[in-house]
Design an enzyme around this catalytic site. Structure first.
Site, PDB file in Angstrom:
ATOM      1  N   GLU A 218      31.470  44.786  36.587  1.00 34.22           N
ATOM      2  CA  GLU A 218      32.338  44.341  37.706  1.00 34.22           C
ATOM      3  C   GLU A 218      31.737  45.129  38.986  1.00 34.22           C
ATOM      4  OE1 GLU A 218      34.705  41.970  37.824  1.00 34.22           O
ATOM      5  OE2 GLU A 218      34.293  41.597  35.573  1.00 34.22           O
ATOM      6  N   GLU A 227      33.954  43.880  47.403  1.00 27.28           N
ATOM      7  CA  GLU A 227      33.488  42.470  46.949  1.00 27.28           C
ATOM      8  C   GLU A 227      32.143  42.301  47.941  1.00 27.28           C
ATOM      9  OE1 GLU A 227      34.374  37.818  46.272  1.00 27.28           O
ATOM     10  OE2 GLU A 227      36.147  39.612  46.868  1.00 27.28           O
ATOM     11  N   ASN A 265      48.120  40.216  43.455  1.00 27.63           N
ATOM     12  CA  ASN A 265      47.780  41.608  42.573  1.00 27.63           C
ATOM     13  C   ASN A 265      47.990  42.817  43.139  1.00 27.63           C
ATOM     14  OD1 ASN A 265      47.091  40.204  40.165  1.00 27.63           O
ATOM     15  ND2 ASN A 265      45.196  39.389  41.050  1.00 27.63           N
TER      16      ASN A 265
END
Length: 365
Positions: A218, A227, A265
């Protein structure tokens, strides 16, 4: 009728071709040896194997935990086959001259090398040049001339009891971002005490390797903290939630080891951890322990697109492939992106080797 007359009658009948007589064998000096222990095999509780001249019975499910080792999973059932309890070391060369260990050079079982600390180590299992003081399943201390084994240097104390040492962590992530500290990971373990502490030593290490392998994928080897595609940042605000996006439309982009994203989340992870991440999502990229906690939260509590958590998959023997399904199965599993799946598998196999355990089955999804 006396035993002598019975035996005489049986012998006479046998001579006449009436029956075949099988006389009992004399008692063995020790129990017969069971099938030899295989580090790659999985054993259920009650299974019996032989190892170094003794029989051992598994108390519970185990894989790649050496009989007589520190795991406590094997019960010693005594000497078998008339042998001794432990074979002696092979004769040492008189000069005790052995080659220096070289990282990345393949070694066969039985090879003896001199490590950088000046001590000798013998390969218990063939390996492609693992570090003798880190991959202790592959190497054991060795001395020449029949003297007592040299004392081993104890591993640094790990108050957390985590199955991955700092040296092994560094070996797994040699190019990691300084933000991802080992201390941050250890500090985060208290949030979910069952993480990598459930089952025998093999299961604990397999779970840690599976978690870290997925994290590796990831984040590009623990390189990326946030990100990289900034064009996606504004997409992660679901305003249909009653609490909305108080930190801003573009505040809930992927952060941390699991690349936590979306306002819901951040809300769920924050509520579970007792941290207000909905209003302060930036904590996941500024506090290493918080970042690691969010990753462990997902691993321990979220099924994602799968049917179980990553933790459940590993401790219940479902295999590494199920952890991939729980993290990104809708995009990768079922042949959707085999290259991405293989990347995760490669990391998992590498990390289990570093920890000295077999990877087990069901690696793909």
């Amino acid at each position: 009728m006396s035993r002598q007359r019975i035996m005489s009658s049986l012998a006479a009948a046998a001579a006449a071709g009436a029956l075949t007589v099988v006389l009992p064998a004399s008692p063995a000096a020790a129990a017969d040896c069971a099938a030899a222990w295989n580090s790659a095999a999985a054993y259920h509780g009650g299974a019996t194997v032989s190892y170094k001249g003794r029989n051992w019975t598994a108390k519970w499910w185990t894989q790649n935990e050496t009989p007589g080792g520190s795991s406590g999973v094997w019960a010693d059932k005594g000497t078998c086959g008339g042998g001794t309890s432990t074979p002696s070391q092979p004769p040492a060369s008189g000069s005790c001259n052995h080659p220096d260990w070289v990282a990345g050079r393949s070694y066969a079982a039985g090879d003896v090398v001199r490590y950088t600390d000046g001590k000798l180590y013998r390969a218990e299992h063939a390996n492609p040049g693992y570090d003798p003081v880190i991959s202790t399943w592959y190497w054991e201390p060795y001395t020449c001339g029949g003297s007592s084994p040299a004392p081993t240097t104890p591993a640094p104390s790990n108050p957390s009891g985590f199955v991955v040492s700092e040296a092994q962590f560094n070996q797994m992530f040699p190019s990691r971002n300084p933000f991802y500290t080992y201390k941050g990971l250890v500090d985060a373990l208290s949030a979910y005490p069952a993480f990598a502490r459930t089952g025998g030593d093999t299961v604990k290490k397999q779970e840690a390797a599976a978690f870290l392998a997925n994290i590796n994928h990831e984040t590009g080897g623990l390189v990326h903290v946030v990100e990289q595609n900034t064009a996606n940042y504004s997409h992660y605000c679901d305003r249909s939630q009653p609490y909305g996006c108080p930190a801003g439309q573009s505040a809930y982009y992927g952060r941390g080891p699991i690349q936590l994203s979306w306002n819901f989340n951040y809300k769920a992870a924050g509520d579970a951890l007792g941290i207000n991440l909905l209003n302060n999502p930036n904590l996941v990229q500024t506090d290493p322990a918080v970042a690691w906690k969010t990753a462990i939260w997902y691993w321990m509590t979220q099924n994602g697109p799968g049917t179980m958590t990553g933790h459940s998959a590993m401790v219940n023997g479902r295999g590494f492939g199920e952890t991939i399904r729980s993290i990104n199965g809708s995009l990768e599993c079922g042949g959707r992106n085999p290259a991405q799946v293989q990347s995760r598998i490669n990391a998992y196999q590498k990390f289990t080797q570093i920890l000295g355990v077999a990877p087990g089955g069901n690696l793909s999804c």
